[in-house]
Design a protein around this motif. Structure first.
Motif, PDB file in Angstrom:
ATOM      1  N   GLY A  13      -0.312  10.692  12.805  1.00 53.71           N
ATOM      2  CA  GLY A  13      -0.095   9.731  11.551  1.00 53.71           C
ATOM      3  C   GLY A  13      -1.078   9.970  10.576  1.00 53.71           C
ATOM      4  N   ILE A  14      -0.850  10.490   9.431  1.00 53.98           N
ATOM      5  CA  ILE A  14      -1.950  10.711   8.411  1.00 53.98           C
ATOM      6  C   ILE A  14      -1.528   9.711   6.901  1.00 53.98           C
ATOM      7  CG2 ILE A  14      -3.017  12.481   6.974  1.00 53.98           C
ATOM      8  CD1 ILE A  14      -1.935  14.655   8.714  1.00 53.98           C
ATOM      9  N   ASP A  15      -2.554   9.072   6.777  1.00 52.21           N
ATOM     10  CA  ASP A  15      -2.409   8.070   5.553  1.00 52.21           C
ATOM     11  C   ASP A  15      -3.420   8.844   4.403  1.00 52.21           C
ATOM     12  OD1 ASP A  15      -2.019   5.631   4.311  1.00 52.21           O
ATOM     13  OD2 ASP A  15      -4.097   5.667   3.941  1.00 52.21           O
ATOM     14  N   VAL A  16      -2.917   9.247   3.646  1.00 49.52           N
ATOM     15  CA  VAL A  16      -3.513  10.513   2.627  1.00 49.52           C
ATOM     16  C   VAL A  16      -4.129   9.568   1.395  1.00 49.52           C
ATOM     17  CG1 VAL A  16      -2.964  12.039   0.898  1.00 49.52           C
ATOM     18  CG2 VAL A  16      -1.795  12.204   3.137  1.00 49.52           C
ATOM     19  N   GLY A  17      -5.366  10.047   1.325  1.00 46.92           N
ATOM     20  CA  GLY A  17      -6.182   9.298   0.105  1.00 46.92           C
ATOM     21  C   GLY A  17      -6.916  10.572  -0.645  1.00 46.92           C
ATOM     22  N   SER A  18      -7.072  10.097  -1.774  1.00 43.18           N
ATOM     23  CA  SER A  18      -7.642  11.224  -2.992  1.00 43.18           C
ATOM     24  C   SER A  18      -9.081  11.606  -2.032  1.00 43.18           C
ATOM     25  CB  SER A  18      -8.088  10.543  -4.112  1.00 43.18           C
ATOM     26  OG  SER A  18      -9.072   9.383  -3.925  1.00 43.18           O
ATOM     27  N   THR A  19      -9.772  10.930  -1.511  1.00 46.26           N
ATOM     28  CA  THR A  19     -11.435  11.391  -0.859  1.00 46.26           C
ATOM     29  C   THR A  19     -11.395  11.631   0.472  1.00 46.26           C
ATOM     30  OG1 THR A  19     -12.291   9.272  -1.049  1.00 46.26           O
ATOM     31  CG2 THR A  19     -12.467  10.664  -3.168  1.00 46.26           C
ATOM     32  N   GLN A  20     -10.746  10.955   1.130  1.00 47.65           N
ATOM     33  CA  GLN A  20     -10.669  10.874   2.672  1.00 47.65           C
ATOM     34  C   GLN A  20      -8.959  10.507   3.260  1.00 47.65           C
ATOM     35  OE1 GLN A  20     -13.364   8.294   4.468  1.00 47.65           O
ATOM     36  NE2 GLN A  20     -12.205   6.490   4.170  1.00 47.65           N
ATOM     37  N   GLU A  66       2.881  10.859   4.267  1.00 52.41           N
ATOM     38  CA  GLU A  66       3.498  10.277   3.036  1.00 52.41           C
ATOM     39  C   GLU A  66       3.399  11.677   2.065  1.00 52.41           C
ATOM     40  OE1 GLU A  66       3.239   7.362  -0.550  1.00 52.41           O
ATOM     41  OE2 GLU A  66       2.628   6.554   1.525  1.00 52.41           O
ATOM     42  N   HIS A  67       4.346  12.052   1.522  1.00 54.74           N
ATOM     43  CA  HIS A  67       4.617  12.763   0.188  1.00 54.74           C
ATOM     44  C   HIS A  67       3.826  12.298  -0.954  1.00 54.74           C
ATOM     45  CE1 HIS A  67       5.646  16.343  -1.884  1.00 54.74           C
ATOM     46  NE2 HIS A  67       6.616  16.482  -1.040  1.00 54.74           N
ATOM     47  N   THR A  68       2.437  12.502  -1.162  1.00 51.28           N
ATOM     48  CA  THR A  68       1.644  12.234  -2.187  1.00 51.28           C
ATOM     49  C   THR A  68       1.155  12.878  -3.264  1.00 51.28           C
ATOM     50  OG1 THR A  68      -0.243  12.458  -0.794  1.00 51.28           O
ATOM     51  CG2 THR A  68       0.950  10.182  -0.806  1.00 51.28           C
ATOM     52  N   GLY A  69       2.033  14.289  -3.188  1.00 53.43           N
ATOM     53  CA  GLY A  69       1.560  15.469  -4.005  1.00 53.43           C
ATOM     54  C   GLY A  69       0.538  16.281  -3.909  1.00 53.43           C
ATOM     55  N   VAL A  70      -0.547  16.295  -4.591  1.00 55.08           N
ATOM     56  CA  VAL A  70      -1.737  17.191  -4.385  1.00 55.08           C
ATOM     57  C   VAL A  70      -2.696  16.733  -3.531  1.00 55.08           C
ATOM     58  CG1 VAL A  70      -1.476  18.274  -6.915  1.00 55.08           C
ATOM     59  CG2 VAL A  70      -3.142  16.246  -6.297  1.00 55.08           C
ATOM     60  N   TYR A  71      -2.729  15.586  -3.049  1.00 53.54           N
ATOM     61  CA  TYR A  71      -4.044  15.111  -2.222  1.00 53.54           C
ATOM     62  C   TYR A  71      -3.633  15.345  -0.921  1.00 53.54           C
ATOM     63  CZ  TYR A  71      -5.578  12.198  -6.213  1.00 53.54           C
ATOM     64  OH  TYR A  71      -5.679  11.818  -7.574  1.00 53.54           O
ATOM     65  N   GLY A  72      -2.361  15.536  -0.410  1.00 54.29           N
ATOM     66  CA  GLY A  72      -1.928  16.077   0.986  1.00 54.29           C
ATOM     67  C   GLY A  72      -1.892  17.446   1.258  1.00 54.29           C
ATOM     68  N   GLN A  73      -2.137  18.326   0.220  1.00 55.98           N
ATOM     69  CA  GLN A  73      -1.616  19.718   0.337  1.00 55.98           C
ATOM     70  C   GLN A  73      -2.780  20.341   1.276  1.00 55.98           C
ATOM     71  OE1 GLN A  73      -1.494  21.592  -3.771  1.00 55.98           O
ATOM     72  NE2 GLN A  73       0.457  20.366  -3.981  1.00 55.98           N
ATOM     73  N   LYS A  74      -3.910  19.962   1.262  1.00 57.63           N
ATOM     74  CA  LYS A  74      -5.046  20.824   1.911  1.00 57.63           C
ATOM     75  C   LYS A  74      -4.636  20.630   3.398  1.00 57.63           C
ATOM     76  CE  LYS A  74      -8.747  20.713  -1.499  1.00 57.63           C
ATOM     77  NZ  LYS A  74     -10.004  20.069  -1.758  1.00 57.63           N
ATOM     78  N   VAL A  75      -4.575  19.264   3.787  1.00 58.22           N
ATOM     79  CA  VAL A  75      -4.309  19.075   5.341  1.00 58.22           C
ATOM     80  C   VAL A  75      -2.914  19.593   5.917  1.00 58.22           C
ATOM     81  CG1 VAL A  75      -3.259  16.657   4.913  1.00 58.22           C
ATOM     82  CG2 VAL A  75      -4.486  17.314   7.000  1.00 58.22           C
ATOM     83  N   CYS A  76      -2.049  19.587   4.803  1.00 57.89           N
ATOM     84  CA  CYS A  76      -0.606  20.267   5.358  1.00 57.89           C
ATOM     85  C   CYS A  76      -1.007  21.765   5.541  1.00 57.89           C
ATOM     86  CB  CYS A  76       0.485  20.123   4.228  1.00 57.89           C
ATOM     87  SG  CYS A  76       0.983  18.507   3.952  1.00 57.89           S
ATOM     88  N   ARG A  77      -1.579  22.430   4.764  1.00 61.50           N
ATOM     89  CA  ARG A  77      -1.991  23.676   5.124  1.00 61.50           C
ATOM     90  C   ARG A  77      -2.597  24.169   6.235  1.00 61.50           C
ATOM     91  NH1 ARG A  77      -0.471  27.832   1.471  1.00 61.50           N
ATOM     92  NH2 ARG A  77       0.595  27.225  -0.295  1.00 61.50           N
TER      93      ARG A  77
END
Length: 346
Positions: A13-20, A66-77
């Motif tokens: 489970g990943i809670d996405v944030g802008s910096t961490q 959660e689908h949060t746009g750009v903030y989660g793109q790096k970890v997804c890839r």
């Protein structure tokens, strides 16, 4: 090829944030560990090290966020590249299945809930696939064009208000005109970039040609449909598109209370606006759907907005059909064989 639910042993489970980001790792339904890592190259390397320390098998890992746009793109890839199945879930769905009265609200608690959600609903996962280089570029150019168009509209409106002043400063007037001209030049260049990008991809060029043959659909609407459907590789069902665009009516009844079906506000506002503009162009006198629109209005109790929404869905259905059949829209054949103008069938 999607994996079967039996192949998953680990859930992240990943809670996405802008910096961490906050992470919570499960093995089956048992919580194993939780931690925080920065949303950076260094932080993502630390995440992979942390997962390997817990002997996680990446090909049997379902990562959910959660689908949060750009903030989660790096970890997804990064996780996708390691072989993990990645599942992006809307915030509305995650909120609707929390199922408890937990009053705490922290990043760690949210990550724990998302990991539990992944385990409980793993049979419903939809695997994430990263965008191709071409699709990424098309999205970026279309997004930039939309932003510049909106900024130009605001600037033009401000210029009009300035012109209404009793006395105008000539230097300010000059700056307004130069800025508007700059926006116009940039938009022309962006249009050229988008056209070159689409023309360089054979399937997109053909699909755009088929879509633009439909009455009311222009280049902007065609591009929007290409981006949403990723070149009709996903969401290639007109009902799915209607639901995404907010034009599909849904029933909301309870007991004896059975109101009329209504469209949902959870939609892509840009697609809905483009479809509405397309329909309004075709129902004017002389427009392709002018006659059909008035036939729809003859049904007792049907309002103009309902008829317009039916035509929005009609355009989506035509678009999907033409792309599937790989053919242009035939105006004469469509009126003869696909619609019953006399009876007003929909």
């Amino acid at each position: 090829m999607e994996k079967k639910i039996e192949n998953f042993r680990w859930y992240l489970g990943i809670d996405v944030g802008s910096t961490q980001h906050s992470y919570c790792l499960y093995r089956g339904k048992e919580k194993v560990a939780s931690s925080f890592f920065a949303n950076s190259t260094k932080g993502l390397k630390e995440l992979l090290t942390w997962l390997k320390e817990h002997k996680v098998e990446f090909d049997k890992l379902l990562s959910c966020l959660e689908h949060t746009g750009v903030y989660g793109q790096k970890v997804c890839r990064v996780l996708y590249g390691e072989g993990s199945t990645v599942w992006l879930v809307s915030a509305v769905r995650l909120k609707g299945v929390s199922g408890d009265l937990e009053r705490r609200k922290t990043d760690a608690v949210d990550a724990e809930k998302i990991g539990s959600f992944a385990y409980r609903f793993a049979d419903q996962y939809r695997a994430y696939r990263p965008d191709s280089k071409e699709l990424r570029a098309l999205k970026d150019w279309c997004r930039l064009r939309k932003q510049l168009v909106n900024q130009r509209v605001r600037l033009v409106n401000q210029h009009k208000m300035f012109e209404q002043q009793a006395i105008q400063t000539l230097e300010v007037e000059k700056v307004y005109k130069e800025l508007i001209q700059t926006y116009d030049e940039q938009l022309v260049q962006i249009e050229q970039k988008i056209n070159v990008l689409i023309e360089s991809t054979d399937c997109w060029e053909e699909q755009r040609k088929w879509l633009m043959s439909i009455p009311g659909i222009g280049s902007v609407t065609a591009r929007k449909l290409l981006v949403i459907t990723q070149g009709y590789s996903r969401m290639n069902n007109h009902k799915q598109l209607a639901s995404y665009g907010g034009t599909a009516p849904f029933e909301r009844s309870s007991g004896k209370h059975k109101p009329k079906r209504r469209i949902s506000r959870r939609a892509d506002p840009e697609l809905k606006k483009l479809l509405t503009t397309a329909v309004m162009c075709t129902i004017k006198p002389g427009g392709y759907f002018h006659e059909y629109y008035h036939i729809l209005l003859k049904v007792p109790g049907r309002k103009p907005l309902q008829a317009i929404n039916m035509l929005r869905n009609r355009l989506l259905k035509i678009a999907v059909t033409l792309v599937r059949k790989k053919e242009l829209f035939d105006r004469d054949l469509y009126k003869q064989n696909c619609l019953s103008w006399q009876n007003g069938l929909t």
